[in-house]
Scaffold this active site. Structure first.
Site, PDB file in Angstrom:
ATOM      1  N   HIS A  14     119.297 -37.358  63.201  1.00  0.00           N
ATOM      2  CA  HIS A  14     118.401 -38.418  62.743  1.00  0.00           C
ATOM      3  C   HIS A  14     119.143 -39.676  62.306  1.00  0.00           C
ATOM      4  O   HIS A  14     118.558 -40.540  61.659  1.00  0.00           O
ATOM      5  CB  HIS A  14     117.529 -37.912  61.596  1.00  0.00           C
ATOM      6  CG  HIS A  14     116.569 -36.829  61.999  1.00  0.00           C
ATOM      7  ND1 HIS A  14     115.588 -37.026  62.945  1.00  0.00           N
ATOM      8  CD2 HIS A  14     116.451 -35.550  61.589  1.00  0.00           C
ATOM      9  CE1 HIS A  14     114.888 -35.916  63.096  1.00  0.00           C
ATOM     10  NE2 HIS A  14     115.401 -34.996  62.298  1.00  0.00           N
TER      11      HIS A  14
ATOM     12  N   ARG B  31     126.071 -32.135  62.167  1.00  0.00           N
ATOM     13  CA  ARG B  31     124.826 -31.696  62.793  1.00  0.00           C
ATOM     14  C   ARG B  31     124.629 -32.469  64.095  1.00  0.00           C
ATOM     15  O   ARG B  31     124.414 -33.688  64.069  1.00  0.00           O
ATOM     16  CB  ARG B  31     123.633 -31.907  61.872  1.00  0.00           C
ATOM     17  CG  ARG B  31     122.318 -31.447  62.524  1.00  0.00           C
ATOM     18  CD  ARG B  31     121.161 -31.359  61.564  1.00  0.00           C
ATOM     19  NE  ARG B  31     120.659 -32.660  61.134  1.00  0.00           N
ATOM     20  CZ  ARG B  31     119.520 -32.816  60.441  1.00  0.00           C
ATOM     21  NH1 ARG B  31     118.802 -31.761  60.090  1.00  0.00           N
ATOM     22  NH2 ARG B  31     119.125 -34.029  60.088  1.00  0.00           N
TER      23      ARG B  31
ATOM     24  N   ASP C  53     136.054 -29.742  69.781  1.00  0.00           N
ATOM     25  CA  ASP C  53     137.316 -30.348  70.225  1.00  0.00           C
ATOM     26  C   ASP C  53     137.665 -31.574  69.389  1.00  0.00           C
ATOM     27  O   ASP C  53     138.848 -31.880  69.178  1.00  0.00           O
ATOM     28  CB  ASP C  53     137.239 -30.733  71.700  1.00  0.00           C
ATOM     29  CG  ASP C  53     137.386 -29.543  72.636  1.00  0.00           C
ATOM     30  OD1 ASP C  53     137.688 -28.432  72.149  1.00  0.00           O
ATOM     31  OD2 ASP C  53     137.198 -29.712  73.854  1.00  0.00           O
TER      32      ASP C  53
ATOM     33  N   GLU D 177     113.522 -24.472  60.667  1.00  0.00           N
ATOM     34  CA  GLU D 177     112.724 -25.554  60.103  1.00  0.00           C
ATOM     35  C   GLU D 177     111.327 -25.682  60.703  1.00  0.00           C
ATOM     36  O   GLU D 177     110.699 -26.733  60.582  1.00  0.00           O
ATOM     37  CB  GLU D 177     113.473 -26.880  60.249  1.00  0.00           C
ATOM     38  CG  GLU D 177     114.008 -27.140  61.647  1.00  0.00           C
ATOM     39  CD  GLU D 177     114.899 -28.371  61.711  1.00  0.00           C
ATOM     40  OE1 GLU D 177     114.708 -29.303  60.929  1.00  0.00           O
ATOM     41  OE2 GLU D 177     115.804 -28.379  62.579  1.00  0.00           O
TER      42      GLU D 177
ATOM     43  N   ASP E 125     110.608 -30.631  58.092  1.00  0.00           N
ATOM     44  CA  ASP E 125     110.010 -30.236  59.362  1.00  0.00           C
ATOM     45  C   ASP E 125     109.092 -29.035  59.187  1.00  0.00           C
ATOM     46  O   ASP E 125     108.053 -28.940  59.857  1.00  0.00           O
ATOM     47  CB  ASP E 125     111.102 -29.928  60.387  1.00  0.00           C
ATOM     48  CG  ASP E 125     111.679 -31.182  61.010  1.00  0.00           C
ATOM     49  OD1 ASP E 125     111.013 -31.776  61.867  1.00  0.00           O
ATOM     50  OD2 ASP E 125     112.784 -31.584  60.615  1.00  0.00           O
TER      51      ASP E 125
END
Length: 260
Positions: free
Chosen positions: A48, A73, A87, A152, A178
């Site tokens: 977000h 996230r 990585d 969520e 959510d």
């Protein structure tokens, strides 16, 4: 030389409180300031917030110089983006919208090298291996990677026991906002039915022996989740902190100078 130790993973496994803050301003200066504030972990959000791989790397670099641990996230739990983030040096990932045990197993596979997983072998090019300076990276990396599944919505809540049963999921994070929307209370995560569902999920996560986590600005809910065993708790967001502070500053200055 093995992969660097992940203190966050060890702490939540030991049941130690890890206090966190969300980073959504997508800026390394803000990340550096936040990393010096005393939080145990900082969540770099690209679901977000306007983060891309390069901005995430810049924030990982400045956070690494301090005592906070970076959790990233991604916008979605796809194997290709998980590979890139690992990585790039992220050792802890929070994957949004996990809705089944099968999906959770796919995430475990994505963070694991073959023959037991599907993570691509390209560590010689990667910041994660200190650009091949960590000779034992390929054989030790998996032990230090922390996988957090975010539950969520109602589908995720219904599948929570299956998600918790997947070996390799180190913790489950409950998303009240959510979940509230999916339950018909959009914009109202404080609704009693939503909070009951959140607390029930925390109880089930803890009972299963996994680490439970949450982001909430509700201090009473923070305390109740901690009381019930949640141990990685994010208590604020850089965006809201700045927005609240700058608006209050403007209002106070205007009132001081104009008496309005």
């Amino acid at each position: 030389m093995p992969a660097p130790h992940n203190p966050f993973k060890s702490a939540i496994a030991n049941g130690d409180l890890q206090l966190g803050c969300w980073l959504g301003l997508a800026d390394p200066y803000i990340a550096e300031i936040s990393a010096g504030a005393g939080f145990d972990w900082l969540l770099i959000d690209s679901e977000h917030a306007p983060n891309d791989l390069r901005s995430i790397v810049a924030q990982l670099q400045v956070i690494a110089a301090r005592n906070s641990h970076a959790v990233v996230r991604p916008p979605i739990g796809e194997t290709w983006i998980i590979k890139q983030l690992l990585d790039a040096g992220a050792q802890s990932l929070l994957i949004p919208m996990v809705e089944s045990g099968e999906q959770a197993q796919e995430l475990v596979d994505a963070i694991t090298y073959p023959p037991h997983g599907v993570r691509g072998v390209g560590s010689a090019l990667a910041r994660a291996s200190d650009f091949a300076a960590i000779g034992d990276y390929l054989t030790t990396a998996r032990e230090q990677i922390c996988l957090l599944a975010q539950v969520e919505n109602q589908k995720g809540i219904d599948a929570l026991d299956d998600i918790l049963a997947v070996d390799g999921v180190n913790g489950v994070f409950v998303g009240p906002s959510d979940l509230a929307a999916d339950m018909g209370f959009i914009g109202k995560p404080g609704q009693s039915e939503v909070q009951d569902a959140v607390l029930d999920a925390v109880d089930r996560i803890v009972a299963a022996g996994k680490a439970a986590g949450i982001l909430t600005l509700d201090k009473e809910l923070q305390a109740e989740c901690f009381k019930r065993g949640a141990r990685f708790i994010a208590t604020d967001i850089d965006v809201t902190l700045f927005a609240r502070g700058i608006r209050a500053s403007c209002a106070a200055s205007r009132a001081h100078l104009t008496n309005k």
